[in-house]
Design a protein around this motif. Structure first.
Motif, PDB file in Angstrom:
ATOM      1  N   PRO A 103      10.377   4.828  30.368  1.00 53.46           N
ATOM      2  CA  PRO A 103      10.606   6.027  30.206  1.00 53.46           C
ATOM      3  C   PRO A 103      10.188   6.239  28.962  1.00 53.46           C
ATOM      4  N   ASP A 173      12.907   8.664  37.739  1.00 56.07           N
ATOM      5  CA  ASP A 173      13.706   7.993  36.693  1.00 56.07           C
ATOM      6  C   ASP A 173      13.659   6.561  36.954  1.00 56.07           C
ATOM      7  N   GLU A 174      13.816   5.695  35.606  1.00 52.05           N
ATOM      8  CA  GLU A 174      13.731   4.374  35.628  1.00 52.05           C
ATOM      9  C   GLU A 174      14.572   3.692  36.548  1.00 52.05           C
TER      10      GLU A 174
END
Length: 272
Positions: A103, A173-174
């Motif tokens: 991110p 999203d990671e």
């Protein structure tokens, strides 16, 4: 400064801080594991099972040891681990170590991509990308590896820059290992004109450059750097920590470094 710009910079700083905190915790766990392993080795020798422990410890090896290493077309540098973008004879070099699941890397790209493109397209810099799989190591999964392999496949097709940007523009999203699904990466290729060919599809599906990506990550681990993005201008770290880099200051730094030097010879970049 507009609220939007201020919020964007704050978001980038927060993402970078969060990423560095996770990586520091990972490094601490790794150091603890190494110490614990050393203690076990000493105890094993004392009890006569040192040989068994030594054999167990040597069974892993480097992640790049499996499979032949196939660099993408046009890769440069030691062991051909660098993907270059921009004029080969540009007076300055911007080096970027990054992970497609990271991110903080995404925050960097969102803030700096237009400036980097402008500097590349005017022959002021050549950007050298080192692809890393740090988030796969932190959180598990294969999204960093698969995305980096797909980007290397795009490099084979002469469309790395455009596909690189598409991946970041669609980063999940990671914690959502969406890029582990190779079909997702193939669908993103539809956003780059001329990229999704049978050769590209085969390269992504078969993981043609997987061992090359793993070797690139091994090189990162041995580099002394421990977080992504790591950004260097002519070998000097310029991003993160006390370096309050902005697109405007990056341009100023490049202009100062290039003073009195001719711009590089720019070739056409495939459309994105």
């Amino acid at each position: 400064m507009s609220n939007r710009n201020r919020d964007g910079k704050q978001s980038a700083r927060e993402a970078l801080r969060e990423q560095r905190a996770r990586e520091a915790a990972r490094a601490k766990r790794k150091r603890t594991a190494v110490v614990a392993g050393a203690v076990v080795g000493v105890l094993a020798v004392g009890t006569g099972i040192g040989l068994a422990v030594a054999n167990s410890g040597s069974s892993g090896g480097s992640s790049s040891a499996s499979g032949s290493v196939v660099p993408p077309k046009g890769a440069i540098g030691k062991n051909s681990l660098v993907i270059p973008v921009g004029a080969a004879n540009a007076p300055s070099t911007l080096t970027i170590y990054e992970d497609f699941r990271c991110p903080a890397c995404d925050a960097f790209e969102k803030a700096f991509t237009p400036t980097i493109h402008q500097l590349e397209d005017t022959g002021q810099i050549r950007t050298e990308y080192h692809l890393v799989t740090l988030i796969d190591g932190n959180l598990g999964g294969t999204g960093s590896l698969n995305a980096a392999n797909a980007a290397a496949c795009a490099q084979d097709a002469g469309r790395f820059r455009a596909y690189h940007d598409v991946i970041y523009n669609n980063q999940p999203d990671e914690r959502d290992d969406k890029f582990a699904d190779k079909n997702t990466l193939l669908q993103l290729a539809d956003k780059v004109p001329g990229l999704k060919t049978p050769a590209f599809t085969s390269c992504v599906t078969n993981g043609t450059h997987d061992s090359w990506v793993k070797k690139s990550n091994d090189d990162f681990n041995a580099s002394g750097f421990n977080s992504t993005p790591t950004v260097l201008l002519n070998g000097k770290s310029i991003y993160g920590g006390s370096n309050n880099l902005t697109p405007a200051s990056l341009t100023q730094m490049v202009q100062a470094a290039n003073k009195g030097k001719p711009a590089g010879t720019v070739t056409a970049t495939p459309p994105s």
